[in-house]
Design a protein around this motif. Sequence first.
Motif, PDB file in Angstrom:
ATOM      1  N   LEU A 104       3.854 -15.202   0.255  1.00  0.00           N
ATOM      2  CA  LEU A 104       4.369 -14.094   1.212  1.00  0.00           C
ATOM      3  C   LEU A 104       5.410 -13.439   0.653  1.00  0.00           C
ATOM      4  O   LEU A 104       5.644 -12.225   1.200  1.00  0.00           O
ATOM      5  N   ASP A 105       6.169 -13.999  -0.321  1.00  0.00           N
ATOM      6  CA  ASP A 105       7.421 -13.251  -1.017  1.00  0.00           C
ATOM      7  C   ASP A 105       6.693 -12.065  -1.672  1.00  0.00           C
ATOM      8  O   ASP A 105       7.779 -11.320  -1.861  1.00  0.00           O
ATOM      9  N   GLU A 106       5.510 -11.840  -1.898  1.00  0.00           N
ATOM     10  CA  GLU A 106       5.155 -10.845  -2.665  1.00  0.00           C
ATOM     11  C   GLU A 106       4.860  -9.373  -1.812  1.00  0.00           C
ATOM     12  O   GLU A 106       4.679  -8.252  -2.549  1.00  0.00           O
ATOM     13  N   ILE A 107       4.810  -9.726  -0.585  1.00  0.00           N
ATOM     14  CA  ILE A 107       4.384  -8.675   0.544  1.00  0.00           C
ATOM     15  C   ILE A 107       5.167  -7.102   0.101  1.00  0.00           C
ATOM     16  O   ILE A 107       4.585  -6.103   0.075  1.00  0.00           O
ATOM     17  N   PRO A 122       1.200  -2.643 -13.982  1.00  0.00           N
ATOM     18  CA  PRO A 122       1.280  -3.884 -13.511  1.00  0.00           C
ATOM     19  C   PRO A 122       0.730  -4.084 -12.004  1.00  0.00           C
ATOM     20  O   PRO A 122       0.737  -3.116 -11.321  1.00  0.00           O
ATOM     21  N   GLY A 123       0.379  -5.652 -11.835  1.00  0.00           N
ATOM     22  CA  GLY A 123      -0.294  -5.528 -10.468  1.00  0.00           C
ATOM     23  C   GLY A 123       0.442  -6.929  -9.645  1.00  0.00           C
ATOM     24  O   GLY A 123       1.197  -7.682 -10.423  1.00  0.00           O
ATOM     25  N   ILE A 124       0.263  -6.549  -8.398  1.00  0.00           N
ATOM     26  CA  ILE A 124       0.615  -7.736  -7.568  1.00  0.00           C
ATOM     27  C   ILE A 124      -0.048  -9.158  -7.836  1.00  0.00           C
ATOM     28  O   ILE A 124       0.692 -10.140  -7.730  1.00  0.00           O
ATOM     29  N   THR A 125      -1.343  -8.900  -8.172  1.00  0.00           N
ATOM     30  CA  THR A 125      -2.057 -10.211  -8.550  1.00  0.00           C
ATOM     31  C   THR A 125      -2.644  -9.946  -9.719  1.00  0.00           C
ATOM     32  O   THR A 125      -3.091  -9.010 -10.253  1.00  0.00           O
TER      33      THR A 125
END
Length: 178
Positions: free
Chosen positions: A99-102, A141-144
């Motif tokens: 959730l830190d990635e939101i 680049p991506g979040i995942t």
Amino acid sequence: SIMDYVLAILVLIVTSPMIVVILFLIKIFSPGPVFYKQVRCGLYGRKFPLLKFRTMIPGAEEMQDSLSAYNEASGPAFKIKKDPRIIPYIGTLLRKISLDEIPQFINVIRGEMSVVGPRPPIPSEVELYELWQRRRLSMKPGITCLWQIQPRRNDISFEQWMDMDMNYIDHWSIWLDI
């Protein structure tokens, strides 16, 4: 892409009640800012401020050199499974379920990132890349990414991580992202 923007806006709208709770909990468990900004390298090595919810104590970056003997990652990456800098309870929880990635969906809306793609490295890691590894910077680049969805991702070597990113770049398709 348009799909990235739409998905990012939808995620931020749907998670907005959760975002409010996370903001509140970070403030309760640790003094300092709620968001963490770190310079990362994006497409073609352009630097941008990556946003995350702060999961570590204030001054954590300055402590990294003193913890270098505990680094469990190979290559230029830095990882410690039981990092003493993580905010107890809330920091651990946010990291465990990502959730830190939101806030990175804000980076997507700003055009700095995609939802899926190789994770954005920090400039000091890029300086240590071999020539073939710099190709990671040829895609937004991506979040995942493929590395991040692996069951035991922290046990994957830096070389394997790079190989997964190169495979993603070489075989990109909308279906691979889905």
